[in-house]
Structures are given as C-alpha cells and as structure tokens.
Design a protein around this motif. Structure first.
Motif, PDB file in Angstrom:
ATOM      1  N   LYS A 147     -40.274 -24.084 -53.785  1.00 21.37           N
ATOM      2  CA  LYS A 147     -40.256 -23.776 -55.219  1.00 21.37           C
ATOM      3  C   LYS A 147     -41.457 -22.908 -55.627  1.00 21.37           C
ATOM      4  O   LYS A 147     -41.444 -22.255 -56.658  1.00 21.37           O
ATOM      5  N   SER A 148     -42.507 -22.936 -54.801  1.00 22.58           N
ATOM      6  CA  SER A 148     -43.709 -22.161 -55.133  1.00 22.58           C
ATOM      7  C   SER A 148     -43.661 -20.740 -54.592  1.00 22.58           C
ATOM      8  O   SER A 148     -44.591 -19.959 -54.814  1.00 22.58           O
ATOM      9  N   LEU A 149     -42.595 -20.403 -53.847  1.00 26.56           N
ATOM     10  CA  LEU A 149     -42.485 -19.054 -53.290  1.00 26.56           C
ATOM     11  C   LEU A 149     -42.254 -18.034 -54.400  1.00 26.56           C
ATOM     12  O   LEU A 149     -41.365 -18.210 -55.242  1.00 26.56           O
ATOM     13  N   LYS A 150     -43.059 -16.968 -54.388  1.00 23.91           N
ATOM     14  CA  LYS A 150     -42.870 -15.896 -55.364  1.00 23.91           C
ATOM     15  C   LYS A 150     -42.356 -14.663 -54.643  1.00 23.91           C
ATOM     16  O   LYS A 150     -42.896 -14.265 -53.611  1.00 23.91           O
ATOM     17  N   GLU A 151     -41.304 -14.069 -55.205  1.00 18.75           N
ATOM     18  CA  GLU A 151     -40.652 -12.908 -54.599  1.00 18.75           C
ATOM     19  C   GLU A 151     -40.397 -13.148 -53.110  1.00 18.75           C
ATOM     20  O   GLU A 151     -40.947 -12.464 -52.233  1.00 18.75           O
ATOM     21  N   PRO A 152     -39.570 -14.157 -52.824  1.00 12.56           N
ATOM     22  CA  PRO A 152     -39.335 -14.501 -51.412  1.00 12.56           C
ATOM     23  C   PRO A 152     -38.596 -13.401 -50.657  1.00 12.56           C
ATOM     24  O   PRO A 152     -37.701 -12.755 -51.190  1.00 12.56           O
ATOM     25  N   THR A 153     -38.992 -13.208 -49.420  1.00 14.25           N
ATOM     26  CA  THR A 153     -38.299 -12.307 -48.490  1.00 14.25           C
ATOM     27  C   THR A 153     -38.042 -13.085 -47.207  1.00 14.25           C
ATOM     28  O   THR A 153     -38.588 -14.183 -47.009  1.00 14.25           O
ATOM     29  N   SER A 154     -37.253 -12.519 -46.334  1.00 16.64           N
ATOM     30  CA  SER A 154     -36.956 -13.187 -45.060  1.00 16.64           C
ATOM     31  C   SER A 154     -38.231 -13.434 -44.269  1.00 16.64           C
ATOM     32  O   SER A 154     -38.412 -14.495 -43.666  1.00 16.64           O
ATOM     33  N   THR A 155     -39.121 -12.463 -44.290  1.00 15.29           N
ATOM     34  CA  THR A 155     -40.380 -12.603 -43.542  1.00 15.29           C
ATOM     35  C   THR A 155     -41.232 -13.721 -44.123  1.00 15.29           C
ATOM     36  O   THR A 155     -41.795 -14.554 -43.395  1.00 15.29           O
ATOM     37  N   ASP A 157     -39.620 -17.158 -43.283  1.00 16.94           N
ATOM     38  CA  ASP A 157     -39.828 -17.523 -41.878  1.00 16.94           C
ATOM     39  C   ASP A 157     -41.242 -18.047 -41.652  1.00 16.94           C
ATOM     40  O   ASP A 157     -41.448 -19.095 -41.025  1.00 16.94           O
ATOM     41  N   ALA A 158     -42.215 -17.329 -42.195  1.00 16.98           N
ATOM     42  CA  ALA A 158     -43.617 -17.741 -42.025  1.00 16.98           C
ATOM     43  C   ALA A 158     -43.886 -19.047 -42.750  1.00 16.98           C
ATOM     44  O   ALA A 158     -44.626 -19.920 -42.260  1.00 16.98           O
ATOM     45  N   PHE A 159     -43.261 -19.199 -43.909  1.00 18.70           N
ATOM     46  CA  PHE A 159     -43.428 -20.389 -44.735  1.00 18.70           C
ATOM     47  C   PHE A 159     -42.920 -21.639 -44.007  1.00 18.70           C
ATOM     48  O   PHE A 159     -43.609 -22.662 -43.922  1.00 18.70           O
ATOM     49  N   VAL A 160     -41.691 -21.557 -43.447  1.00 18.30           N
ATOM     50  CA  VAL A 160     -41.101 -22.690 -42.711  1.00 18.30           C
ATOM     51  C   VAL A 160     -41.938 -23.009 -41.485  1.00 18.30           C
ATOM     52  O   VAL A 160     -42.235 -24.181 -41.192  1.00 18.30           O
ATOM     53  N   ASP A 191     -37.639 -32.217 -46.535  1.00 13.54           N
ATOM     54  CA  ASP A 191     -38.240 -32.576 -47.817  1.00 13.54           C
ATOM     55  C   ASP A 191     -39.447 -31.691 -48.113  1.00 13.54           C
ATOM     56  O   ASP A 191     -39.590 -31.143 -49.219  1.00 13.54           O
ATOM     57  N   SER A 192     -40.317 -31.529 -47.130  1.00 15.12           N
ATOM     58  CA  SER A 192     -41.522 -30.716 -47.327  1.00 15.12           C
ATOM     59  C   SER A 192     -41.169 -29.254 -47.581  1.00 15.12           C
ATOM     60  O   SER A 192     -41.729 -28.611 -48.472  1.00 15.12           O
ATOM     61  N   VAL A 193     -40.239 -28.713 -46.800  1.00 18.17           N
ATOM     62  CA  VAL A 193     -39.860 -27.306 -46.927  1.00 18.17           C
ATOM     63  C   VAL A 193     -39.190 -27.051 -48.275  1.00 18.17           C
ATOM     64  O   VAL A 193     -39.512 -26.078 -48.973  1.00 18.17           O
ATOM     65  N   GLU A 194     -38.281 -27.936 -48.679  1.00 17.74           N
ATOM     66  CA  GLU A 194     -37.551 -27.718 -49.934  1.00 17.74           C
ATOM     67  C   GLU A 194     -38.494 -27.819 -51.130  1.00 17.74           C
ATOM     68  O   GLU A 194     -38.430 -27.000 -52.067  1.00 17.74           O
ATOM     69  N   ALA A 195     -39.393 -28.794 -51.106  1.00 12.40           N
ATOM     70  CA  ALA A 195     -40.328 -28.974 -52.228  1.00 12.40           C
ATOM     71  C   ALA A 195     -41.283 -27.785 -52.338  1.00 12.40           C
ATOM     72  O   ALA A 195     -41.524 -27.255 -53.428  1.00 12.40           O
ATOM     73  N   ALA A 196     -41.795 -27.365 -51.200  1.00 14.04           N
ATOM     74  CA  ALA A 196     -42.769 -26.266 -51.213  1.00 14.04           C
ATOM     75  C   ALA A 196     -42.119 -24.917 -51.499  1.00 14.04           C
ATOM     76  O   ALA A 196     -42.783 -23.990 -51.970  1.00 14.04           O
ATOM     77  N   GLN A 246     -37.253 -26.453 -33.062  1.00 13.55           N
ATOM     78  CA  GLN A 246     -37.014 -25.021 -33.231  1.00 13.55           C
ATOM     79  C   GLN A 246     -35.630 -24.763 -33.826  1.00 13.55           C
ATOM     80  O   GLN A 246     -35.464 -23.883 -34.674  1.00 13.55           O
ATOM     81  N   SER A 247     -34.655 -25.543 -33.411  1.00 16.27           N
ATOM     82  CA  SER A 247     -33.300 -25.394 -33.957  1.00 16.27           C
ATOM     83  C   SER A 247     -33.277 -25.745 -35.440  1.00 16.27           C
ATOM     84  O   SER A 247     -32.596 -25.093 -36.239  1.00 16.27           O
ATOM     85  N   ILE A 248     -34.036 -26.770 -35.814  1.00 11.76           N
ATOM     86  CA  ILE A 248     -34.103 -27.178 -37.225  1.00 11.76           C
ATOM     87  C   ILE A 248     -34.780 -26.090 -38.055  1.00 11.76           C
ATOM     88  O   ILE A 248     -34.339 -25.765 -39.169  1.00 11.76           O
ATOM     89  N   LYS A 249     -35.874 -25.508 -37.518  1.00 12.04           N
ATOM     90  CA  LYS A 249     -36.535 -24.401 -38.218  1.00 12.04           C
ATOM     91  C   LYS A 249     -35.552 -23.267 -38.484  1.00 12.04           C
ATOM     92  O   LYS A 249     -35.529 -22.680 -39.583  1.00 12.04           O
ATOM     93  N   LYS A 250     -34.757 -22.952 -37.495  1.00 14.00           N
ATOM     94  CA  LYS A 250     -33.783 -21.860 -37.620  1.00 14.00           C
ATOM     95  C   LYS A 250     -32.788 -22.144 -38.744  1.00 14.00           C
ATOM     96  O   LYS A 250     -32.465 -21.270 -39.553  1.00 14.00           O
ATOM     97  N   VAL A 251     -32.308 -23.405 -38.808  1.00 14.40           N
ATOM     98  CA  VAL A 251     -31.367 -23.796 -39.868  1.00 14.40           C
ATOM     99  C   VAL A 251     -32.024 -23.699 -41.239  1.00 14.40           C
ATOM    100  O   VAL A 251     -31.438 -23.181 -42.196  1.00 14.40           O
TER     101      VAL A 251
END
Length: 682
Positions: free
Chosen positions: A622-630, A633-636, A615-620, A660-665
C-alpha cells in the motif's frame, strides 16, 4: 517423590502414547482367532512351492461345498412326504352316498340298473380312499415316496402318484361307468360326487421338514481319511482338485486343534509381537515424517481408534458370516485420514490395517491384494472431499477395482466364468455405498476429537459468517486486506502444493484481533486522524502487538479450530514493529527491543509461512508510489529476504525453492493488482 511426580508430568505425553500402544495391541490380539496359523500357502491349479508335505497326524478329508450341496439336493429330492389321514371321512362319505343316491335315482329305474349303479358308486368310493384324497394342489414329484399317518402312527407307504387329486376325480368316475356300460349316467354321477367327496389327507409340512432335517443332519462331512506320514504332495506338483481338498482339510484340522495352555500362550505371544511390530511401524512413521501429528496425543488416539474400529467391525462380520467381509467399507479409513491429515499418512495406516486384517479373514492374500489396491485408488482419486461429486466418482472407481480384481482372481482359481458368484458383485456395490457414510462420519469425528477437515474449512471460508461480517463492519479496511491476503496466499499454496483451503481460511481470520481497536491500524483510518499521534511509541507498539492476543481470544470465543488459530498466532512470528521501534530509538538510545517484538511463535508449517509472506507483502504494498514491475520485484524480494534473515521460517518445513516460487506468484499477482503493463523500450 516430588521429583518423580515432576518427571512423570514432563513425560506424560510419552507415557500416554505407550499406554495407548499397549492397549491397542492387546485389544487387537483379543479379536484374533486363538489358534495356530497354517504355515503353507497354496492355490488350486498352481504348483506346490513348499517342501514335500507329509501328513503330520491322522485327519479326515472333508467334503467340499459342492459335494455337500449335491448330497443335500439329492436327499431333498428323495425325501419322504408325510400326510395325516382322517379315517372318519370314508365312513361319512359312504353313508352320505347311500342317502344322496336314493334322492338322485328314483325307483322307476329297473332294479338291476339301480343296483348296478349303486354298486359302481361304492366301488368308486373305495377306489378314492384306497390311499386317500388330497384337498390342495402341491408341486411334488409323482415318484416321491409318501407315508400316511393315522394318529401320528404310520399306516401305509406309497408314492405321491397313488394319492387322488382333485383333477383326477372325474376321469375315475368315467372309467368305472364305462367299464360297466353305464356311461350315460356320467352327468348324474359327477354331480353327485362333486358335492360328496371329501379330502381325507392333509400334508404334514412340519413333520416332513423335521424328517428332512434329520436326514440332512446325518450327512457325513468327510469322505475318507489320511494317515500320519502319508505323502500329501511333493514340491512342484500341481494342486489339483483332490489335493486341494486334502490340503484344505489339513489346514482346517490344524487350525481347529485343541491347544494346550502352553501352546495357547505361545500363540498369543506371537500374535502380540506381530501386532506390536505393525503398530510400532506406524509410530515410527509418525515420529519421523509427521512430527506434528505424533506430538498431538488427540490425533494419535484418533488414528489408533480408527484402525481398531475397522478391525473390530471386520471381526464381527467374519464371525457372523465370512462371505460378507467385502461389505465392510475399509476404504473409509484412507478417506478419513486424508481428510484430516494427508494422503501419505492415509495410505500407510491403510496398509498397516489391511496387514493386520490378514490374520482374521479367509483367503487373506486375495483380500489384502484387493483392499490395498482399493486403498491406492482411494488415495489417488479423491481430492477436495468437500465436493460431493468427487466422492461419488471415487466410490464408483473403488467399486470397479473390487469387481475387476475379484473377477480376475476367480478366473485364475477356476479357469472359467461358468460358476462365478454374481452375488459378490452385490457385496462390492454395498461396500461402495457404505463408503459414502464417510461424510457424516467426518462431521462426527470433528466434534468428538476437535479436528478440522476441508469440509469445515469450506464453511469457515464463507464471508457471510457471523465473525467475518462483524470484521467487515467494525474494521472494513482490515477485512479488505484479509481478502487480498487470502487470494495471494491461496495462489501461493497452489503453486507449491500446500493446503490452499487451509491457508485461505487462515488468511481470512488472521487479523480478527484488530476489531478490538480498529482505528489504531492505518487501513481503517478513513478520517485522516491517527490516534497514535497522542501515544508514546511503546504504547502504540503494545496496541499493535496485542491484536495477535486479542485475535486468539476472539477465535476461541467463536470456537474456531486450532489449525486456524495457529495462523493468528504465527502470522507475525517474532518480528519487530519496526516503525515504532525506530521512532523510539530516535528519542531514547537504550531501547529494549523485546518491547517492540511480537510474542510468536514463528511459523511452523508451509501454510503459516505462506501467510506471513503474503500478509507482509500485501500490507507493505500500500506504500508503493508509482509502482512498476522493477519496483514490485525488488519490493517483494526485500520483504521476504528480510524474514529469511530474521529466521522466521526456520521451524517451517518449507524449502528455498518453494520460497522462490511464492515470490514469483506474489510479483505476478501484485502486478495484476496495480494493472501494470509490459514496459516497452522507447
């Protein structure tokens, strides 16, 4: 007195469990056979493993089933047949013969021939009624003994072959005419006697069966006896057919003895100890490994009720006819417990139940082996019970295990398959079919005990349900957010082996409280107007926080299960409404942080912890601008690590490895959502 009442109230849950334990123990003991238990185990064809056995008292050697069946068959084959005689028939036939003879043979015949024919006719009638004539055909042996009754008094005895049957009339007539050289009158005589002869014997079926039953009741159930002190068997000797029957007779005599009041009380006490120990093991298992179940009295009652129900049903079947014990679908028990709890609890409760049933059923070792094996197969094969095909496949596998195991036991006991009891396979098939009754039983238990299974969760996951439709209409942004969270949470649950169906349903309903004030949440603000601009930070925080309480109220109104409401309660834990807290802090130095914190509680299971992260990751996100993999990863990492630092997962049984497994997913899923490609070096 008031302190005592308060103490009782504080410990009411523990007191209830104690009373439940005691009541269940005594109810089960009440169903047990009230006799001593033979302390030796033995099998035909196997060596005697115990010490030298001397007869502890005088006892008779009982005949086995095969011997009794053979004796009954011999008596049935040699039983006497009883027939009722109507003596008036012969007189009536003789008189009719004289009248009909005159009509058929005119006076034009020579007097000597006429008299000879008349005399032969009388001889034929006499021959017919020496014993009697039978009107119906019966498939009795010609050598069967018969008794002729006249007015229920025995008149004569003989054999069934002596009775004249319908098909024997013509040959007798031919034989008599041939003897007197009058064969040319055969046609006339046959025509005459065809209408003339009447049966005078009637088979008395009821009297015959009654006499047979009396003979069967006289069968001796024993053959010989064994005196006290006689050597029955020594250690290492093979239990052959004769010794096996002697041992079975001793066991039967021992278990059927009339026990004195003192012995009876000791037996009851011993049974109570054993049952209490078995149920205590179940209590300890729940307390150590299933704490949330142990603390819920409804769930504990549900478990004990099902164990007692299976023992009760099996006892009824054994008392009726023990050959039907395998019709009782014991494997319903692990199926039900797995549907409402988990496989490990289902297996543990199943084993405890089967051990208790060992006191009731005959051939307890064989029974327990088959049932425990079938229970293991049930636990290993059944997954996603809400899929009908899975249940049918599992039932087929359970039935196959029963049949194979029974076949193996029979061959071990008998050494061949010549006399195998094929009807046992029918009982196993019926047991398998009865196991299919688990589906309506689960539905009934849900209504009675207020529990929730995967079948109900599947129904709740339907986005066309009334509540979710209302959410999509009133708060479309929240509905879309809930769908995204549900997909993330389900994938995460599958990764760590949690209940994916439960966490998906929890994710779909976790924000239903936002329907009350949908425009106060950014995902529903389509006009660009933010109503929070006109409110103080504290008021805004109160509205945001209240969506949890509002969600609980709406969920209860729509009768959502407690397991689903838990996700609404815990999806923010005791976290802070950080934006408004910091905004208030800019204006006022002394800010009461409690005004900006969710009431909790913190997540207390893997599933609720997964929902909080997703819930926290999905809601937050939306505020990512020009998202990249890096960036993702840092955001999660930052969001989940912050929740760990705040101690939000301290009450949840989730490990760092699983986090850690959940973060990866989550990283992988968010990368897919934003359609990120691999960043190739220039």
């Amino acid at each position: 007195m008031e302190d005592f009442i308060n103490k009782l109230y504080r410990n009411h849950s523990f007191i209830y469990k104690g009373l439940l334990f005691i009541c269940t123990t005594f109810l089960i003991v009440y169903l047990f056979p009230k006799s001593g238990k033979f302390k030796y185990n033995f099998e035909k064809g196997k060596p005697w493993q115990s010490e030298v056995l001397l007869a502890p008292f005088d006892f008779a050697i009982k005949k086995n089933d095969a011997e009794l069946t053979q004796e009954k068959q011999e008596i049935a084959n040699n039983s006497v047949l009883y027939f009722d005689l109507d003596n008036s028939v012969k007189t009536r036939v003789t008189q009719s013969f004289a009248a009909q003879f005159k009509k058929m043979f005119s006076d034009s015949l020579p007097r000597v021939t006429y008299n000879s024919l008349f005399k032969v006719g009388q001889e034929i009638i006499s021959e017919f009624y020496i014993v009697g004539v039978l009107g119906e055909s019966y498939n009795f042996s010609e050598t069967s003994s018969i008794v002729i009754l006249e007015d229920r008094v025995k008149k004569q005895e003989g054999f069934f072959s002596e009775i004249i049957k319908q098909d024997a009339i013509t040959p007798i007539i031919e034989k008599s005419l041939l003897k007197h050289n009058l064969i040319k009158y055969k046609k006339n005589f046959i025509s005459l006697f065809f209408d003339l002869i009447e049966p005078n014997l009637v088979f008395n079926k009821s009297f015959t069966e009654k006499a047979l039953q009396e003979d069967l009741n006289k069968i001796a159930l024993v053959r010989g006896s064994v005196e006290k002190g006689t050597l029955i068997i020594s250690k290492g000797e093979v239990v052959d057919a004769e010794r096996f029957q002697i041992l079975k007779s001793l066991q039967s005599e021992f278990e059927s003895q009339e026990w004195g009041k003192s012995n009876y009380n000791w037996i009851i006490f011993a049974y109570t100890l054993l049952v209490a120990l078995a149920l205590l093991m179940l209590y300890l298992f729940l307390r150590k490994y299933r704490r949330e179940v142990f603390e819920n009295n409804t769930k504990v009652t549900f478990i004990f009720f099902n164990i007692f129900l299976m023992i009760f049903i099996t006892t009824l079947v054994v008392n009726y006819d023990s050959k039907f014990i395998y019709v009782v679908p014991i494997c319903i028990l692990p199926l039900i417990f797995k549907a409402f709890f988990d496989a490990r609890l289902g297996m543990f409760a199943h084993v405890i139940t089967v051990l208790l049933l060992g006191f009731i059923v005959p051939n307890s070792y064989e029974y327990m082996f088959l049932q425990i094996l079938a229970g293991i197969v049930t636990i290993l094969t059944v997954s996603e019970l809400y899929k009908r095909a899975n249940l049918f496949i599992s039932v087929g596998q359970i039935t196959s295990v029963y049949i194979v195991a029974y076949f193996a036991f029979y061959v071990i006991h008998e050494g061949s398959v010549e006399n195998i009891q094929w009807e046992m396979f029918i009982w196993f098939i019926l047991s398998g079919l009865a196991t299919l009754f688990v589906q309506p039983l689960i539905y009934a238990y849900e209504k009675i005990f207020g529990l929730v299974s995967d079948v109900s969760l599947l129904e709740l996951s339907d986005t066309n349900s009334t509540l979710l439709k209302e959410l999509s209409n009133k708060a479309p942004g929240t509905f879309h957010h809930s769908l995204n969270v549900a997909n993330l949470a389900e994938a995460s649950a599958n990764e760590i082996g949690a209940n994916a169906m439960l966490v998906r349903v929890g994710a779909l309903y976790h924000d239903i409280g936002k329907m009350k004030n949908p425009t106060y949440f950014t995902e529903n603000q389509s006009t660009g107007i933010n109503p929070h601009d006109e409110l103080s930070s504290k008021e805004s925080a109160r509205i945001i926080i209240s969506h949890v309480i509002d969600g609980i109220e709406i969920a209860k109104k729509y009768n959502l299960p407690d397991r689903v409401i838990d996700f609404i309660r815990t999806h923010h834990g005791t976290s802070t409404v950080y934006y408004f807290y910091m905004k208030e802090k800019k204006d006022i130095e002394a800010v009461n942080k409690a005004d900006f914190c969710y009431p909790g509680p913190k997540p207390f299971s893997k599933e609720t912890a997964i929902l909080m992260m997703c819930d926290s990751v999905e809601a937050a996100s939306k505020s990512l601008k020009e998202p990249t993999s890096t960036k993702i990863d840092a955001f999660v990492e930052s969001i989940v690590d912050k929740q760990i630092e705040e101690g939000q997962f301290l009450n949840a049984n989730i490990t760092f490895k699983e986090i850690q497994s959940i973060k990866k997913v989550l990283k992988h899923k968010l990368a897919n959502i934003y359609h990120l490609r691999i960043e190739y070096p220039e």
